[in-house]
Design a protein around this motif. Structure first.
Motif, short mmCIF file in Angstrom:
data_model
loop_
_atom_site.label_atom_id
_atom_site.label_comp_id
_atom_site.label_asym_id
_atom_site.label_seq_id
_atom_site.Cartn_x
_atom_site.Cartn_y
_atom_site.Cartn_z
N UNK A 31 0.74 -0.91 0.21
CA UNK A 31 0.57 0.00 0.48
C UNK A 31 1.16 1.35 -0.08
N UNK A 32 2.14 1.30 1.05
CA UNK A 32 2.58 2.44 1.00
C UNK A 32 3.40 2.77 -0.33
N UNK A 33 4.06 1.30 -1.20
CA UNK A 33 4.59 1.64 -2.81
C UNK A 33 3.80 1.93 -3.52
N UNK A 34 2.81 1.18 -3.37
CA UNK A 34 1.28 2.22 -4.16
C UNK A 34 1.08 3.56 -4.24
N UNK A 40 -6.08 -6.44 9.90
CA UNK A 40 -5.81 -5.74 10.72
C UNK A 40 -5.91 -4.48 12.51
N UNK A 41 -5.67 -4.37 12.99
CA UNK A 41 -6.67 -3.89 13.89
C UNK A 41 -7.79 -2.45 13.79
N UNK A 42 -8.33 -2.23 14.31
CA UNK A 42 -9.12 -1.61 14.15
C UNK A 42 -8.84 -0.45 14.46
N UNK A 43 -8.86 0.38 13.50
CA UNK A 43 -8.13 1.97 13.16
C UNK A 43 -7.00 2.41 11.92
N UNK A 44 -6.72 1.47 11.29
CA UNK A 44 -5.14 0.65 10.51
C UNK A 44 -5.67 0.96 9.32
N UNK A 79 -8.87 1.90 8.82
CA UNK A 79 -9.23 3.31 7.82
C UNK A 79 -8.05 4.75 6.91
N UNK A 80 -7.48 3.94 8.21
CA UNK A 80 -6.01 5.31 8.11
C UNK A 80 -4.72 4.73 6.75
N UNK A 81 -4.91 3.29 6.10
CA UNK A 81 -4.18 2.93 5.17
C UNK A 81 -5.42 3.73 4.19
#
Length: 213
Positions: free
Chosen positions: A9-12, A109-113, A115-117
């Motif tokens: 995702x960071x790469x994209x 993925x834990x809650x919150x992460x 949405x951040x992604x």
């Protein structure tokens, strides 16, 4: 593991982030099916359903933008599948708790992460749209998704290593290589998704079983 998901995702997002300057070769601005990079023998220009033949220049540019973008995402996805499953249980992310086939990683993925992604990806895509697309307020209702006249599909100015050739022929060759790798990656990613969905086993697990057999 999750490391792979985040890496992909960071790469994209990085791949679609804008750069300060963007250079386009003048010969690439003329956009027609006959001049498009990406055609190699023995297949040549592969368009069995005649989409390119029926498309005007603006539509053809949208087709190529979609192809190159999906190819880039697919290449990152393939890496994400393999790396994610390879580091499963040994990553420093999320206490190494994410496991199983790569298609199940995002739901762990834990809650919150999550949405951040998604927010991060959306911001990167919005920046990409600002580079290549005409403002919807300035476009006729019958021309949705209109690309800028001076925008070459996929050329968002991201070249931190300075790999983009100055020579037009070399640039065409590099574009063709990216397209071919992207096409292969789209098939591979689709195969990975389908295989893991069918039997719930990871791709690396499948590779291991084939080697053992």
């Amino acid at each position: 593991m999750k490391l792979a998901l985040l890496s992909a995702l960071v790469g994209s997002a990085a791949a679609f982030a804008p750069a300060a300057t963007r250079a386009s070769s003048s010969n690439l601005q003329a956009f027609s099916a006959a001049d498009l990079p990406g055609a190699l023998p023995p297949v040549g220009f592969f368009d069995p359903l005649g989409f390119a033949e029926k498309a005007d220049e603006k539509t053809l540019k949208r087709y190529r933008e979609a192809e190159v973008t999906h190819g880039r995402v697919a290449m990152l996805a393939v890496i994400g599948f393999l790396v994610g499953e390879a580091v499963e249980g040994s990553s420093f992310l999320f206490d190494a708790q994410i496991s199983g086939p790569a298609i199940t990683h995002f739901t762990q993925v834990p809650d919150g992460w999550d949405a951040l992604i998604v927010t991060f990806i959306g911001a990167a895509e919005a920046q990409r749209a600002q580079i290549g697309w005409v403002d919807p307020a300035d476009v006729s209702y019958d021309q949705p998704g209109l690309l800028r006249d001076n925008y070459y599909p996929g050329d968002i100015g991201f070249d931190p290593l300075g790999l983009k050739p100055k020579d037009p022929e070399e640039l065409n060759t590099m574009i063709t290589k990216e397209l071919q790798n992207g096409r292969l990656a789209m098939l591979a990613a689709a195969g990975f998704l389908a295989q893991e969905a069918v039997d719930g086993k990871g791709i690396l697990e499948h590779f291991s079983s084939l080697i053992r057999d």
